[in-house]
Design a protein around this motif. Structure first.
Motif, PDB file in Angstrom:
ATOM      1  N   SER A  64       0.810  -1.217   0.000  1.00  0.00           N
ATOM      2  CA  SER A  64       0.000   0.000   0.000  1.00  0.00           C
ATOM      3  C   SER A  64       0.837   1.257   0.000  1.00  0.00           C
ATOM      4  O   SER A  64       0.362   2.321  -0.380  1.00  0.00           O
ATOM      5  CB  SER A  64      -0.922   0.002   1.225  1.00  0.00           C
ATOM      6  N   SER A  65       2.098   1.190   0.414  1.00  0.00           N
ATOM      7  CA  SER A  65       2.933   2.379   0.446  1.00  0.00           C
ATOM      8  C   SER A  65       3.681   2.607  -0.855  1.00  0.00           C
ATOM      9  O   SER A  65       4.343   3.625  -1.006  1.00  0.00           O
ATOM     10  CB  SER A  65       3.946   2.275   1.592  1.00  0.00           C
ATOM     11  N   VAL A  66       3.613   1.662  -1.796  1.00  0.00           N
ATOM     12  CA  VAL A  66       4.385   1.773  -3.031  1.00  0.00           C
ATOM     13  C   VAL A  66       3.488   1.902  -4.259  1.00  0.00           C
ATOM     14  O   VAL A  66       3.623   2.848  -5.037  1.00  0.00           O
ATOM     15  CB  VAL A  66       5.321   0.553  -3.190  1.00  0.00           C
ATOM     16  N   LEU A  67       2.572   0.983  -4.433  1.00  0.00           N
ATOM     17  CA  LEU A  67       1.781   0.942  -5.660  1.00  0.00           C
ATOM     18  C   LEU A  67       0.948   2.196  -5.896  1.00  0.00           C
ATOM     19  O   LEU A  67       0.902   2.689  -7.026  1.00  0.00           O
ATOM     20  CB  LEU A  67       0.884  -0.301  -5.650  1.00  0.00           C
ATOM     21  N   PRO A  68       0.279   2.747  -4.883  1.00  0.00           N
ATOM     22  CA  PRO A  68      -0.516   3.952  -5.161  1.00  0.00           C
ATOM     23  C   PRO A  68       0.328   5.107  -5.686  1.00  0.00           C
ATOM     24  O   PRO A  68      -0.090   5.832  -6.589  1.00  0.00           O
ATOM     25  CB  PRO A  68      -1.146   4.281  -3.800  1.00  0.00           C
ATOM     26  N   LEU A  69       1.534   5.274  -5.131  1.00  0.00           N
ATOM     27  CA  LEU A  69       2.393   6.369  -5.576  1.00  0.00           C
ATOM     28  C   LEU A  69       2.906   6.127  -6.990  1.00  0.00           C
ATOM     29  O   LEU A  69       3.013   7.060  -7.792  1.00  0.00           O
ATOM     30  CB  LEU A  69       3.556   6.533  -4.603  1.00  0.00           C
ATOM     31  N   LEU A  70       3.208   4.857  -7.318  1.00  0.00           N
ATOM     32  CA  LEU A  70       3.646   4.541  -8.675  1.00  0.00           C
ATOM     33  C   LEU A  70       2.526   4.750  -9.686  1.00  0.00           C
ATOM     34  O   LEU A  70       2.777   5.077 -10.850  1.00  0.00           O
ATOM     35  CB  LEU A  70       4.136   3.091  -8.738  1.00  0.00           C
ATOM     36  N   ASP A  71       1.300   4.572  -9.247  1.00  0.00           N
ATOM     37  CA  ASP A  71       0.150   4.699 -10.142  1.00  0.00           C
ATOM     38  C   ASP A  71      -0.378   6.131 -10.220  1.00  0.00           C
ATOM     39  O   ASP A  71      -1.220   6.443 -11.048  1.00  0.00           O
ATOM     40  CB  ASP A  71      -0.973   3.774  -9.649  1.00  0.00           C
ATOM     41  N   ALA A  72       0.134   7.007  -9.340  1.00  0.00           N
ATOM     42  CA  ALA A  72      -0.425   8.361  -9.255  1.00  0.00           C
ATOM     43  C   ALA A  72      -0.176   9.164 -10.529  1.00  0.00           C
ATOM     44  O   ALA A  72      -1.065   9.883 -11.001  1.00  0.00           O
ATOM     45  CB  ALA A  72       0.169   9.086  -8.048  1.00  0.00           C
ATOM     46  N   LEU A  73       1.037   9.073 -11.091  1.00  0.00           N
ATOM     47  CA  LEU A  73       1.335   9.875 -12.280  1.00  0.00           C
ATOM     48  C   LEU A  73       0.501   9.458 -13.487  1.00  0.00           C
ATOM     49  O   LEU A  73      -0.063  10.321 -14.169  1.00  0.00           O
ATOM     50  CB  LEU A  73       2.830   9.794 -12.604  1.00  0.00           C
ATOM     51  N   PRO A  74       0.362   8.147 -13.802  1.00  0.00           N
ATOM     52  CA  PRO A  74      -0.537   7.789 -14.909  1.00  0.00           C
ATOM     53  C   PRO A  74      -1.968   8.261 -14.689  1.00  0.00           C
ATOM     54  O   PRO A  74      -2.636   8.685 -15.632  1.00  0.00           O
ATOM     55  CB  PRO A  74      -0.439   6.249 -14.954  1.00  0.00           C
ATOM     56  N   ARG A  75      -2.440   8.203 -13.441  1.00  0.00           N
ATOM     57  CA  ARG A  75      -3.800   8.681 -13.188  1.00  0.00           C
ATOM     58  C   ARG A  75      -3.909  10.191 -13.400  1.00  0.00           C
ATOM     59  O   ARG A  75      -4.922  10.693 -13.879  1.00  0.00           O
ATOM     60  CB  ARG A  75      -4.226   8.310 -11.760  1.00  0.00           C
ATOM     61  N   LEU A  76      -2.853  10.923 -13.049  1.00  0.00           N
ATOM     62  CA  LEU A  76      -2.859  12.370 -13.278  1.00  0.00           C
ATOM     63  C   LEU A  76      -2.842  12.686 -14.771  1.00  0.00           C
ATOM     64  O   LEU A  76      -3.529  13.593 -15.240  1.00  0.00           O
ATOM     65  CB  LEU A  76      -1.659  13.011 -12.580  1.00  0.00           C
ATOM     66  N   LEU A  77      -2.055  11.921 -15.530  1.00  0.00           N
ATOM     67  CA  LEU A  77      -1.941  12.185 -16.957  1.00  0.00           C
ATOM     68  C   LEU A  77      -3.180  11.761 -17.738  1.00  0.00           C
ATOM     69  O   LEU A  77      -3.341  12.158 -18.891  1.00  0.00           O
ATOM     70  CB  LEU A  77      -0.711  11.469 -17.524  1.00  0.00           C
ATOM     71  N   THR A  78      -4.036  10.948 -17.138  1.00  0.00           N
ATOM     72  CA  THR A  78      -5.293  10.595 -17.792  1.00  0.00           C
ATOM     73  C   THR A  78      -6.467  11.354 -17.193  1.00  0.00           C
ATOM     74  O   THR A  78      -7.617  11.063 -17.506  1.00  0.00           O
ATOM     75  CB  THR A  78      -5.552   9.080 -17.680  1.00  0.00           C
ATOM     76  N   ALA A  79      -6.188  12.328 -16.350  1.00  0.00           N
ATOM     77  CA  ALA A  79      -7.236  13.159 -15.758  1.00  0.00           C
ATOM     78  C   ALA A  79      -7.537  14.330 -16.688  1.00  0.00           C
ATOM     79  O   ALA A  79      -6.744  14.667 -17.570  1.00  0.00           O
ATOM     80  CB  ALA A  79      -6.792  13.674 -14.389  1.00  0.00           C
ATOM     81  N   PRO A  80      -8.687  14.975 -16.520  1.00  0.00           N
ATOM     82  CA  PRO A  80      -9.010  16.130 -17.368  1.00  0.00           C
ATOM     83  C   PRO A  80      -8.150  17.329 -17.022  1.00  0.00           C
ATOM     84  O   PRO A  80      -7.415  17.335 -16.037  1.00  0.00           O
ATOM     85  CB  PRO A  80     -10.487  16.394 -17.052  1.00  0.00           C
TER      86      PRO A  80
END
Length: 742
Positions: free
Chosen positions: A113-129
């Motif tokens: 839980s301390s690693v995967l969310p942070l690794l996934d944060a940038l792709p989620r930001l880049l696919t945000a409006p």
């Protein structure tokens, strides 16, 4: 120890003390350098903050910067090693940002839980409006970046109180660290918004101004071995160059900005969202079952809303190969929108609408109340996570062409519109039918009208007819008589036949599934609403015209009209266009070329921001040139020994307003400089310069090497600079008046 050795040691000690005193006297103020650097980094946070919707985001990022500088200051006061402060700061940032990122996920694998969310944060930001929602999960990568940059800058400019000259950090580091950190953040912001933030020009100019003020107010300390001031010329060149680049990059037209989002793998359509065509039959058979309420705010309701746009055809069925992004993501579709646009503010209240598709229209900019994904090319909204449809409000932009412009419009080139012209293994019978129906047409729009009329003629609409859009089913529908099962079909066959025949003529086309909007009921003076039922479900086709956009055609017998300017009503009656370019000269009568290129959709004229940006870039370029010339002059004087060092003092005296000309006595001018507060060593420098000028063959002063001469000149110039008003200091290093002096 002998007396001479003791005297020598005492002299060396005194010289060291004198040098230390001089260095301290000309060193930057300790409190000013961190404040100045923090201000530069905070400026870099401004464009990052505006990439989010919350007005408070820039304040949050500024707080991160202040916290990083406070941490570095505490470490300096506690006399901790810089690497200890760096490790502690990065660990704290990792914990905070991982916690923020975890709040956006429903669940994570145990122990990760301390690693995967942070690794996934940038792709989620880049696919945000754009601008991105100011949620903790989407803010986490930005907070991490700002924290790391701010901590690095703070450690570079915050010195331990017991640090010696070798450990205090050079003037070059002090002068450049804050600027480099600010530029890193501004570049990151430009990548995040793909260069779409016009405020970046103002931020770049503000960075230049703050950097310049800092170098004026904080005198950089001289190097002990040569006296050359660092932290001024090099940072000045970097600052002005960065500002010029930012201004010109945003003010001048470009072929296209780098889009980091293109390198993020988009999500795919859910398994249940394959093709909504079968749903139309179920909706129609449901009759008056209310599916949703549609409300338009500020404008009249559109003629139609879509559920799914199907541009891809393989000879058997129409489908959507989607490129899903969050609504509002700035990414170019396969075919550009028309040159005239109209904005709509729609609200959908769901009643009995199932499935993953959501009613929409045009190119969606924002959605409130739901979290769907949008296809970049068609604007189709889909609930990719399988969520049930819910009430939502969307703001969208639709093509709103002028009727006269549509009459003379051509089509884009075959390569550009390849997706909308694809017809694998199409039969010659279909090509011949299209040519026969459109014989004598003089424009693309007239061809489409004749196709719709020809398909509608002597054919019946039957919701119970055999479904399908394959070549075989369309051939039965078009060529067989009524008694043999032909000339009767659902809206799928009417729209599909029209789209296929249009493609045989080189006209880009697609099939659309959606709803005809019933008459509206005006609820107040600013909005109108209606209820859409299953009986309003419909399938129609659209063609694409260059500079016009997508034009809707319903070739079924019960269609209310032959054609319309897109899925919305006529802009002249219901929608106010948001962009009205100047009318161009009419095309030549022959408009049926398959390779007619789409005209450039860029409107004429130059915006005020562009003019101001170019002007500012020209001014900044001029300042950069003057700064380079002055730097070259100083380098030349520094290599000329005592005469060059004295000329540097004379230049400073000229800028400070002291009388100094080519024929003036150097000793008299040296006295004026000393009375202004300079070191008395200036008199000795003047004497050495006169001796070198008038008695070059005489032995020089072995106790005063060239490096020491230049150090004396540099300190004297710094003293003279502090005697003038601050406005004159801004002009000090770029003034061209000394360039004409010998």
């Amino acid at each position: 120890m002998t007396a001479s050795a003791a005297a020598t040691g005492a002299a060396a000690t005194g010289a060291a003390a004198t040098g230390a005193t001089a260095t301290v006297g000309t060193a930057p103020r300790r409190w000013w350098i961190p404040v100045w650097s923090a201000a530069l980094v905070v400026l870099g946070c401004v464009p990052l903050g505006t990439a989010y919707r919350g007005w408070w985001v820039p304040l949050l990022l500024a707080g991160v910067v202040v916290t990083a500088f406070a941490l570095a200051t505490v470490g300096s006061l506690l006399r901790l090693a810089r690497w200890v402060v760096a490790v502690a700061g990065v660990a704290l940032l990792a914990v905070v940002t991982s916690t923020m990122a975890s709040s956006a996920l429903v669940s994570t694998p145990p122990g990760a839980s301390s690693v995967l969310p942070l690794l996934d944060a940038l792709p989620r930001l880049l696919t945000a409006p754009r601008p991105a929602p100011a949620t903790a999960g989407l803010l986490s990568p930005t907070v991490l970046l700002v924290g790391v940059v701010a901590l690095a800058v703070a450690l570079a400019v915050t010195r331990r109180r017991d640090a010696g000259p070798g450990r205090a950090g050079s003037a070059r580091t002090i002068g450049v660290a804050g600027l480099v950190g600010s530029i890193v953040l501004q570049v990151a912001a430009a990548l995040l918004v793909a260069g779409q933030d016009q405020q970046a020009v103002l931020v770049a100019l503000g960075t230049l101004l703050v950097a310049g003020l800092g170098w004026v107010l904080a005198e950089a300390q001289p190097r002990s071995d040569g006296g050359r001031r660092h932290g001024l010329v090099l940072p000045g060149v970097v600052a002005i160059g960065a500002a010029v680049t930012a201004v010109l990059a945003l003010a001048l037209p470009t072929a296209g900005a780098f889009e980091a989002r293109r390198y993020i793998t988009p999500p795919t359509l859910p398994a249940e969202a394959v093709n909504p065509v079968p749903d139309v039959t179920a909706w129609v058979r449901g009759g008056e079952t209310a599916l949703f309420d549609l409300t338009a705010h500020g404008t009249s309701l559109p003629n139609r809303v879509s559920i799914a746009v199907l541009p891809d055809y393989d000879g058997a069925t129409w489908r959507l190969d989607a490129r899903l992004r969050a609504p509002g993501v700035v990414e170019d579709p396969d075919l550009p929108p028309g040159t005239r646009q109209a904005a709509l503010d729609l609200e959908v209240a769901v009643r009995d609408l199932g499935g993953s598709w959501l009613p929409t229209l045009g190119r969606v900019e924002t959605v409130e109340g739901a979290a769907p994904l949008a296809d970049v090319d068609t604007g189709t909204l889909v609930l990719a996570d399988g969520d049930a449809p819910t009430d939502y409000r969307l703001r969208t932009v639709v093509d709103a062409p002028d009727d006269e412009a549509a009459e003379r419009a051509g089509v884009p080139g075959a390569l550009q519109a390849a997706r909308y012209l694809e017809l694998p293994r199409v039969s010659d019978d279909l090509r011949a039918e299209a040519l026969a129906l459109t014989e004598g047409s003089t424009s693309r729009l007239e061809q489409a009208r004749r196709l719709a009329d020809g398909i509608r003629l002597d054919r019946e609409l039957d919701v119970a007819a055999v479904s399908g859009s394959s070549y075989g089913r369309l051939a039965e529908f078009l060529f067989l008589p009524l008694e043999e099962g032909g000339s009767r079909g659902t809206q799928e066959q009417f729209a599909g036949a029209f789209a296929v025949l249009a493609r045989t003529l080189g006209i880009p086309s697609r099939v659309v599934v959606g709803f005809e909007v019933p008459d509206a009921v005006v609820t107040d003076g600013a909005s109108s609403t209606t209820t859409v039922s299953g009986a309003d479900a419909s399938i129609w086709a659209e063609i694409y015209l260059a500079d016009i956009g997508w034009v809707a055609f319903d070739p079924s017998p019960d269609a209310a009209s032959t054609a319309g300017p897109g899925p919305a009503a006529s802009p002249s009656e219901t929608l106010a266009p948001i962009d009205q370019p100047e009318e161009s000269e009419p095309d030549e009568p022959e408009t049926l070329r398959d390779d007619a290129p789409a005209a450039d959709s860029t409107t004429g004229g130059t915006s005020l921001t562009g003019v101001a940006g170019v002007a500012a870039g020209v001014v900044a370029a001029g300042l950069l040139g003057l700064l380079a010339l002055r730097g070259r002059r100083r380098s030349r004087l520094r290599g000329a020994g005592a005469r060059g060092a004295w000329q540097h003092v004379a230049d400073a005296a000229w800028l400070a307003g002291l009388p100094s000309g080519p024929g003036d006595d150097a000793r008299a001018l040296a006295g004026e400089v000393v009375r202004a507060g300079a070191d008395p060593e200036v008199r000795r420098l003047a004497a050495s310069a006169e001796r070198d000028a008038f008695a070059p063959e005489s032995p020089g002063d072995p106790s005063a090497p060239g490096a020491e001469h230049w150090a004396v000149a540099t300190r004297a110039a710094g003293v003279l600079r502090r005697t003038v008003p601050w406005r004159q200091r801004l002009w000090w290093d770029v003034s061209p008046s000394v360039l004409r002096r010998r």
